[in-house]
Design an enzyme around this catalytic site. Structure first.
Site, PDB file in Angstrom:
ATOM      1  N   HIS A  99       7.815  -8.035  -3.663  1.00 23.79           N
ATOM      2  CA  HIS A  99       6.408  -8.049  -4.021  1.00 23.79           C
ATOM      3  C   HIS A  99       6.158  -9.545  -5.084  1.00 23.79           C
ATOM      4  O   HIS A  99       6.996  -9.943  -6.320  1.00 23.79           O
ATOM      5  CB  HIS A  99       5.887  -7.334  -5.241  1.00 23.79           C
ATOM      6  CG  HIS A  99       5.334  -6.277  -4.511  1.00 23.79           C
ATOM      7  ND1 HIS A  99       4.879  -5.845  -4.171  1.00 23.79           N
ATOM      8  CD2 HIS A  99       6.350  -4.843  -4.134  1.00 23.79           C
ATOM      9  CE1 HIS A  99       4.215  -4.348  -3.425  1.00 23.79           C
ATOM     10  NE2 HIS A  99       5.763  -3.608  -3.329  1.00 23.79           N
TER      11      HIS A  99
ATOM     12  N   LYS B  75      -1.534   5.474 -25.741  1.00 24.76           N
ATOM     13  CA  LYS B  75      -2.131   5.924 -24.590  1.00 24.76           C
ATOM     14  C   LYS B  75      -1.623   6.023 -23.608  1.00 24.76           C
ATOM     15  O   LYS B  75      -1.223   4.578 -22.892  1.00 24.76           O
ATOM     16  CB  LYS B  75      -3.687   5.223 -24.411  1.00 24.76           C
ATOM     17  CG  LYS B  75      -4.545   5.263 -23.013  1.00 24.76           C
ATOM     18  CD  LYS B  75      -5.486   4.260 -22.465  1.00 24.76           C
ATOM     19  CE  LYS B  75      -6.691   5.176 -22.118  1.00 24.76           C
ATOM     20  NZ  LYS B  75      -7.479   3.922 -21.795  1.00 24.76           N
TER      21      LYS B  75
ATOM     22  N   VAL C 227     -17.747 -11.050 -25.078  1.00 22.85           N
ATOM     23  CA  VAL C 227     -18.227 -11.364 -24.954  1.00 22.85           C
ATOM     24  C   VAL C 227     -18.603 -11.850 -23.375  1.00 22.85           C
ATOM     25  O   VAL C 227     -19.376 -13.245 -23.387  1.00 22.85           O
ATOM     26  CB  VAL C 227     -16.365 -12.412 -24.928  1.00 22.85           C
ATOM     27  CG1 VAL C 227     -15.256 -11.034 -23.448  1.00 22.85           C
ATOM     28  CG2 VAL C 227     -16.378 -13.410 -23.819  1.00 22.85           C
ATOM     29  N   ASP C 228     -18.575 -10.887 -22.263  1.00 23.27           N
ATOM     30  CA  ASP C 228     -18.692 -10.499 -21.256  1.00 23.27           C
ATOM     31  C   ASP C 228     -20.954 -11.158 -21.186  1.00 23.27           C
ATOM     32  O   ASP C 228     -21.340 -12.610 -20.290  1.00 23.27           O
ATOM     33  CB  ASP C 228     -19.019  -9.499 -20.378  1.00 23.27           C
ATOM     34  CG  ASP C 228     -17.810  -9.128 -19.886  1.00 23.27           C
ATOM     35  OD1 ASP C 228     -16.707 -10.247 -20.326  1.00 23.27           O
ATOM     36  OD2 ASP C 228     -17.310  -8.238 -20.422  1.00 23.27           O
ATOM     37  N   SER C 229     -21.599 -10.271 -22.173  1.00 23.10           N
ATOM     38  CA  SER C 229     -22.938 -10.332 -21.579  1.00 23.10           C
ATOM     39  C   SER C 229     -23.884 -12.076 -22.908  1.00 23.10           C
ATOM     40  O   SER C 229     -24.047 -12.663 -21.972  1.00 23.10           O
ATOM     41  CB  SER C 229     -23.677  -9.464 -22.511  1.00 23.10           C
ATOM     42  OG  SER C 229     -23.005  -9.278 -23.721  1.00 23.10           O
ATOM     43  N   THR C 230     -23.066 -12.334 -23.506  1.00 22.48           N
ATOM     44  CA  THR C 230     -23.285 -13.814 -24.206  1.00 22.48           C
ATOM     45  C   THR C 230     -22.553 -15.334 -23.193  1.00 22.48           C
ATOM     46  O   THR C 230     -23.730 -15.997 -22.871  1.00 22.48           O
ATOM     47  CB  THR C 230     -22.564 -13.969 -25.536  1.00 22.48           C
ATOM     48  OG1 THR C 230     -22.967 -12.554 -26.027  1.00 22.48           O
ATOM     49  CG2 THR C 230     -23.124 -14.893 -25.932  1.00 22.48           C
TER      50      THR C 230
ATOM     51  N   GLY D 199       0.926  -0.862   0.454  1.00 22.65           N
ATOM     52  CA  GLY D 199       0.440  -0.438  -0.084  1.00 22.65           C
ATOM     53  C   GLY D 199       1.005   1.022  -0.121  1.00 22.65           C
ATOM     54  O   GLY D 199       2.147   1.677   0.327  1.00 22.65           O
TER      55      GLY D 199
ATOM     56  N   CYS E 232       5.227  -6.382   1.828  1.00 18.49           N
ATOM     57  CA  CYS E 232       6.136  -4.879   1.392  1.00 18.49           C
ATOM     58  C   CYS E 232       4.813  -4.472   3.050  1.00 18.49           C
ATOM     59  O   CYS E 232       5.293  -4.484   4.179  1.00 18.49           O
ATOM     60  CB  CYS E 232       4.893  -3.877   0.537  1.00 18.49           C
ATOM     61  SG  CYS E 232       6.332  -3.228  -0.002  1.00 18.49           S
ATOM     62  N   TYR E 233       4.324  -2.939   2.250  1.00 14.39           N
ATOM     63  CA  TYR E 233       3.434  -2.822   3.653  1.00 14.39           C
ATOM     64  C   TYR E 233       2.842  -3.651   4.759  1.00 14.39           C
ATOM     65  O   TYR E 233       2.398  -3.660   5.713  1.00 14.39           O
ATOM     66  CB  TYR E 233       2.274  -2.179   3.037  1.00 14.39           C
ATOM     67  CG  TYR E 233       1.266  -1.135   3.932  1.00 14.39           C
ATOM     68  CD1 TYR E 233       1.498   0.154   4.033  1.00 14.39           C
ATOM     69  CD2 TYR E 233       0.046  -1.429   4.591  1.00 14.39           C
ATOM     70  CE1 TYR E 233       1.193   1.241   5.126  1.00 14.39           C
ATOM     71  CE2 TYR E 233      -0.350  -1.015   5.896  1.00 14.39           C
ATOM     72  CZ  TYR E 233       0.240   0.816   6.185  1.00 14.39           C
ATOM     73  OH  TYR E 233      -1.358   1.154   6.978  1.00 14.39           O
TER      74      TYR E 233
ATOM     75  N   GLY F  61     -23.423  -8.657 -27.537  1.00 15.37           N
ATOM     76  CA  GLY F  61     -22.830  -9.618 -28.599  1.00 15.37           C
ATOM     77  C   GLY F  61     -20.982  -9.521 -28.220  1.00 15.37           C
ATOM     78  O   GLY F  61     -20.752 -10.526 -28.732  1.00 15.37           O
TER      79      GLY F  61
ATOM     80  N   LYS G 196     -11.332 -11.905 -16.620  1.00 14.50           N
ATOM     81  CA  LYS G 196     -11.607 -11.170 -18.049  1.00 14.50           C
ATOM     82  C   LYS G 196     -11.003 -12.744 -18.692  1.00 14.50           C
ATOM     83  O   LYS G 196     -11.641 -13.341 -19.494  1.00 14.50           O
ATOM     84  CB  LYS G 196     -10.952 -10.623 -19.109  1.00 14.50           C
ATOM     85  CG  LYS G 196     -11.710  -9.694 -19.849  1.00 14.50           C
ATOM     86  CD  LYS G 196     -12.161  -9.856 -20.306  1.00 14.50           C
ATOM     87  CE  LYS G 196     -12.979  -8.851 -21.442  1.00 14.50           C
ATOM     88  NZ  LYS G 196     -14.435  -7.548 -21.972  1.00 14.50           N
TER      89      LYS G 196
ATOM     90  N   ASP H 297      -9.376  10.282 -62.216  1.00 10.67           N
ATOM     91  CA  ASP H 297      -8.864  12.197 -63.310  1.00 10.67           C
ATOM     92  C   ASP H 297      -9.695  12.637 -62.431  1.00 10.67           C
ATOM     93  O   ASP H 297      -9.492  13.730 -63.208  1.00 10.67           O
ATOM     94  CB  ASP H 297      -8.641  11.961 -64.781  1.00 10.67           C
ATOM     95  CG  ASP H 297      -7.182  10.968 -65.392  1.00 10.67           C
ATOM     96  OD1 ASP H 297      -6.828  11.110 -64.051  1.00 10.67           O
ATOM     97  OD2 ASP H 297      -7.344  10.643 -65.980  1.00 10.67           O
TER      98      ASP H 297
ATOM     99  N   GLU I 102       3.821 -10.941  -6.155  1.00 11.01           N
ATOM    100  CA  GLU I 102       2.571 -11.320  -6.827  1.00 11.01           C
ATOM    101  C   GLU I 102       3.193 -10.182  -8.594  1.00 11.01           C
ATOM    102  O   GLU I 102       2.518 -10.836  -9.364  1.00 11.01           O
ATOM    103  CB  GLU I 102       1.249 -10.625  -7.145  1.00 11.01           C
ATOM    104  CG  GLU I 102       1.843  -9.057  -6.523  1.00 11.01           C
ATOM    105  CD  GLU I 102       2.073  -8.353  -5.504  1.00 11.01           C
ATOM    106  OE1 GLU I 102       3.306  -9.437  -4.923  1.00 11.01           O
ATOM    107  OE2 GLU I 102       2.035  -7.536  -5.060  1.00 11.01           O
TER     108      GLU I 102
HETATM  109  N1  GLN Z   1       4.789   2.919   2.065  1.00 10.96           N
HETATM  110  C1  GLN Z   1       5.324   1.620   2.323  1.00 10.96           C
HETATM  111  C2  GLN Z   1       7.470   1.836   2.086  1.00 10.96           C
HETATM  112  O1  GLN Z   1       7.125   3.212   0.911  1.00 10.96           O
HETATM  113  C3  GLN Z   1       5.485   0.682   1.204  1.00 10.96           C
HETATM  114  C4  GLN Z   1       4.786   0.437  -0.005  1.00 10.96           C
HETATM  115  C5  GLN Z   1       4.601  -0.506  -0.358  1.00 10.96           C
HETATM  116  O2  GLN Z   1       3.710  -1.488   0.067  1.00 10.96           O
HETATM  117  N2  GLN Z   1       4.912  -1.158  -1.713  1.00 10.96           N
HETATM  118  O3  GLN Z   1       8.194   1.262   2.171  1.00 10.96           O
END
Ligand code: GLN
Length: 544
Positions: free
Chosen positions: A189, A536, A247-250, A66, A93-94, A245, A400, A481, A191
């Protein structure tokens, strides 16, 4: 008043479930994803969840990362009951810092931020003191691992009863474990894909430590969901829902059809700004191939009538289409309800089907800071306001790609399952300027050629979204032309994994030549084709 249906069967009550308590990290949903990839069912709730209000017990809890610092006065903290629940806990982490704060108030700002790759050294304890569980988190993993970090705070020392299970040069407490209880914390992390062995670590936590069964499979989900819908709707209940039409609603509609057959009424509103031949194609696929009870309402004249004269206000176009859609759908629902009331074997229409996905659910419940307000689903409010219906959302636990897998399982044609997203206001927002029947014809025909060529080149699945837009300008050309003063088509094709950021697709010149030649030759009223090379951000994927 709209109410959410009380669900008689809920996945977290039938599958072993890992609960992610979210502190607002941008990666929180990835933890859920990884768990499900391991066939372990996983749900996410905000970190402020009061545990006494949960009607089910998770097999284990993960505290996410976080953006806050645990030592701030207004920092979010978990319900202390988390530590009384007698289930394993993993802090990321946090989350690690939160565990340390709970046990020892020993977190402070580090001298330098650590962002990116780091090398982790695992420390083994050969059974540790006591239960021998402290080594389990890194079981089967190498002693040296590449990991990904993103933090600025650090632990000043270990909280009481914890031991160090991993270090990096910058983070001496990169991993810790409680000596008696199955509590673990890691500073990196697992994940994200930048931690190559992260998934193995998460598996160690869920399967080895929490003993969660890896039984979350699509086949089981389908059986469960069909049983749930049947129980919810009852013997005679009727359900109505809009299909597009897409994917989700179908997929949602097909699931309803499997569960309650013709007591599910699908409605396709032809708003006059669908793709070329789309209404007819959707009708054929849904009724003939999938056996769905479908009504197509041709309201194209009504929509186009209202769009007439709206030249340079995209928001107005969106509003007209959104509001008219609700009106048309409600009128049709009344007709279907009246017909159902006349039939002895059916009850009243009580339910509205909605193809909400898990990312929308996460979006509305995820933790956005101490002043966060919970957002309601943007796309259902309008429909529910005027109708006395309860909401049924069979896809609300799925991502999804899980929906695509489910669609394939349910026998939905490949082409539909992998269809590019299409906006609710249709090609009206791909026609810059006024939407007239003639402009619709030009945009549709050009789009059809572009997509046909993309498919022929085998690029459809590689590209995330592609379409032709009609620009509100004229350019000079010479055709046969003769000088012509005709319109300009802009092609857009992007690659993206999450639609939050996107890059334009680098077609080769030969491909673009062919598409351009076909469009100017085959679409009356066009003398020029351009290719949009804006990513984007700063562009959006759609033009308006
Ligand atoms: N804010 C906390 C830090 O900077 C945790 C960061 C995090 O969870 N990615 O250490």
């Amino acid at each position: 008043m709209a109410t959410n249906g009380e669900l008689p069967i809920e996945p977290h009550k039938t599958f072993d479930t890992i609960l992610v308590l979210d502190f607002g990290s941008q990666y929180s949903h990835l933890i859920t994803r990884r768990m499900r990839e391991l066939n372990v069912y996983c749900e996410m709730l905000p970190c402020t969840q009061n545990l006494a209000e949960l009607s089910w017990k998770p097999k284990g809890i993960i505290l996410s990362g976080g953006p806050y610092s645990v030592y701030w006065d207004d920092a979010p903290h978990v319900d202390p009951a988390v530590f009384e629940l007698d289930v394993p806990i993993l802090g990321i982490c946090y989350g690690l810092q939160e565990i340390a704060w709970h046990f020892g108030k020993n977190v402070l700002a580090g001298e330098k931020r650590e962002y990116g790759h780091a090398f982790l050294k695992v420390e083994r304890h050969e059974g540790g003191s006591g239960s021998g569980h402290v080594d389990k988190l890194f079981q089967g993993l190498e002693d040296d691992m590449e990991v990904w970090m993103s933090h600025g705070d650090k632990l000043s020392n270990l909280p009481p009863s914890f031991v160090t299970i991993a270090t990096t040069t910058n983070a001496p407490f990169a991993g810790m474990a409680h000596q008696e209880k199955p509590y673990y914390g890691i500073q990196f992390h697992p994940e994200v894909t930048h931690t190559p062995r992260g998934k193995h670590l998460l598996k160690n936590f869920a399967v080895e430590i929490c003993k969660a069964k890896q039984d979350w499979t699509m086949g089981k989900f389908v059986d469960q969901e069909i049983a749930r819908i049947k129980a919810l709707v009852g013997e005679k209940g009727q359900v109505i829902g809009a299909v597009s039409g897409g994917v989700d609603s179908t997929v949602a509609a097909k699931l309803m059809q499997e569960a309650i057959g013709d007591r599910f009424h699908a409605v396709l509103v032809d708003n006059g700004v669908l793709r070329l031949n789309e209404a007819a194609q959707v009708k054929e696929t849904l009724t003939e191939h999938l056996g769905i009870n479908l009504t197509v309402v041709d309201a194209s004249e009504r929509f186009l009538g209202l769009l007439k004269g709206v030249t340079d206000d995209p928001e107005k176009k969106r509003k007209i289409i959104g509001n008219t859609f609700i009106e048309v759908f409600q009128e049709e629902a009344k007709k279907i309800a009246a017909a159902a009331a006349g039939s002895s074997k059916a009850g009243e229409i009580e339910w509205l089907l909605q193809g909400t996905l898990y990312p929308d659910v996460i979006e509305s419940i995820s933790f956005k800071g101490p002043s966060a307000t919970i957002k309601t689903h943007h796309n259902v409010g309008g429909l529910l306001a005027g109708m006395h219906l309860k909401l049924i959302e069979p896809l609300r636990e799925l991502f999804k790609d899980e929906v695509r897998e489910l669609g394939t399982n349910l026998g939905i044609p490949e082409e539909l399952v992998w269809r590019h997203p299409f906006p609710g206001p249709g090609i009206a927002i791909r026609i810059l300027g006024e939407v007239t029947p003639e402009q619709v014809r030009i945009a549709r025909e050009a789009d059809h050629i572009f997509i046909e060529e993309i498919r022929a080149a085998g690029l459809y699945r590689k590209i995330s979204q592609a379409f032709a837009a009609l620009l509100p300008v004229k350019a000079v050309g010479v055709m046969g032309d003769k000088r012509v003063h005709n319109q300009v088509i802009a092609l857009r094709a992007v690659e993206t994994s999450d639609f939050m950021t996107a890059d334009w697709y680098p077609f080769d010149g030969q491909f673009l030549k062919k598409v351009s030649r076909r469009i100017v030759n085959e679409v009356d009223g066009v003398c020029r084709v351009v290719y949009d090379i804006t990513s984007k951000p700063p562009g959006t994927i759609e033009m308006e």
